[in-house]
Scaffold this motif. Structure first.
Motif, short mmCIF file in Angstrom:
data_model
loop_
_atom_site.label_atom_id
_atom_site.label_comp_id
_atom_site.label_asym_id
_atom_site.label_seq_id
_atom_site.Cartn_x
_atom_site.Cartn_y
_atom_site.Cartn_z
N GLY A 42 0.86 -1.20 0.02
CA GLY A 42 -0.21 -0.05 -0.11
C GLY A 42 0.90 1.42 0.17
N ALA A 44 1.31 5.44 0.17
CA ALA A 44 0.86 6.59 0.61
C ALA A 44 1.75 7.78 0.05
N ARG A 46 2.30 12.25 -0.27
CA ARG A 46 2.12 13.47 -0.09
C ARG A 46 2.81 14.46 -0.78
N SER A 175 -0.70 9.60 9.69
CA SER A 175 -1.90 9.56 9.01
C SER A 175 -1.38 8.89 7.70
N MET A 176 0.05 9.02 7.32
CA MET A 176 0.58 8.38 6.13
C MET A 176 0.61 6.71 6.22
N GLU A 178 -1.23 5.10 8.19
CA GLU A 178 -2.51 4.50 8.20
C GLU A 178 -3.27 4.55 6.64
N GLU A 179 -2.74 5.60 5.94
CA GLU A 179 -3.54 5.62 4.57
C GLU A 179 -2.91 4.54 3.69
N SER A 180 -1.38 4.23 3.97
CA SER A 180 -0.76 3.22 3.26
C SER A 180 -1.37 1.80 3.65
N ALA A 182 -4.67 1.38 4.73
CA ALA A 182 -5.74 1.18 4.21
C ALA A 182 -6.01 0.78 2.74
N ASN A 183 -4.63 1.26 1.92
CA ASN A 183 -4.64 1.06 0.44
C ASN A 183 -4.01 -0.36 0.41
#
Length: 237
Positions: A42, A44, A46, A175-176, A178-180, A182-183
């Motif tokens: 995953g 992430a 930015r 947050s990154m 968590e995002e990775s 989730a992906n």
């Protein structure tokens, strides 16, 4: 009596064998189930603006009299400081290196020719270390004002280019991550769907290194932050 005992012993042996076979079979099935995994990644990403700039301003002089070089370096340095103050930088943001004067005639492997070359060369650098990134970008466009005062900045554009840095990684890390993650899960769910399976628990997970790079060569003040998480999920029927 002996026959009865033999029957009991035989029956018990058969039951034990059946129990052991069932346990082994169940264990094998569990192991096989655990071995059915899907490994996904995953990403992430930015885009962030640099929050710190390091801006070197070098000056170089040559002459046959070292005192003249020191005097010229001091005058130029005073002019640069005045220019920076007028444009909003403080003395606390400026660091000046010691002047370095080089005697070409004293160099062991010098090709110095007193008929056409200056014997001495000197250099000194003022470095601006600041969080005023946009101000640096603006003021750099006004350096011609120093040239009009007779101040010639030395060094190549590559050697003395402005360095832009992003120091706020810790504020966006959670947050990154968590995002990775989730992906990665979204990819695993699609894989499970296509394989007629259900997504189980996480078998193992690995967070990759964060990387920070320029968005492109023309905008070094803009950075791309990336992290990749690798996750292995169990697949169940």
């Amino acid at each position: 009596m002996r026959l009865s005992n033999s029957l009991i012993i035989g029956t018990a042996a058969i039951i034990c064998t059946a129990l052991i076979s069932f346990t082994i079979s169940d264990t094998v099935q569990q192991v096989q189930q655990q071995q059915r995994t899907v490994v996904v990644k995953g990403l992430a990403e930015r885009e962030v603006a640099a929050d710190t700039a390091i801006w070197p301003l070098p000056i170089v002089h040559a002459a046959n009299d070292p005192t003249e070089i020191y005097r010229n370096l001091a005058n130029d340095m005073a002019a640069i400081k005045a220019f920076l103050r007028e444009n909003g930088f403080s003395d606390a943001e400026m660091t000046v290196s010691a002047p370095a004067v080089f005697d070409k005639a004293a160099a062991r492997y010098s090709d110095y020719d007193e008929r056409k070359d200056f014997r001495y060369s000197g250099q000194q650098t003022l470095t601006v270390y600041t969080e005023k990134v946009e101000m640096v970008r603006t003021v750099r466009q006004q350096l011609s004002q120093l040239g009009q005062q007779g101040v010639a900045l030395g060094g190549s554009e590559y050697e003395h280019a402005v360095e832009y840095h992003f120091n706020g990684l810790n504020s966006i890390k959670p947050s990154m991550i968590e995002e990775s993650a989730a992906n990665a899960r979204a990819v695993a769910l699609r894989f499970a769907e296509h394989s007629d399976s259900q997504l189980g628990k996480i078998a193992r997970a690995q967070q990759g290194q964060f990387s920070i790079s320029d968005r492109d060569s023309n905008t070094p003040h803009l950075k791309i932050v990336r992290v990749v998480s690798t996750v292995a999920y169990q697949l169940v029927d």
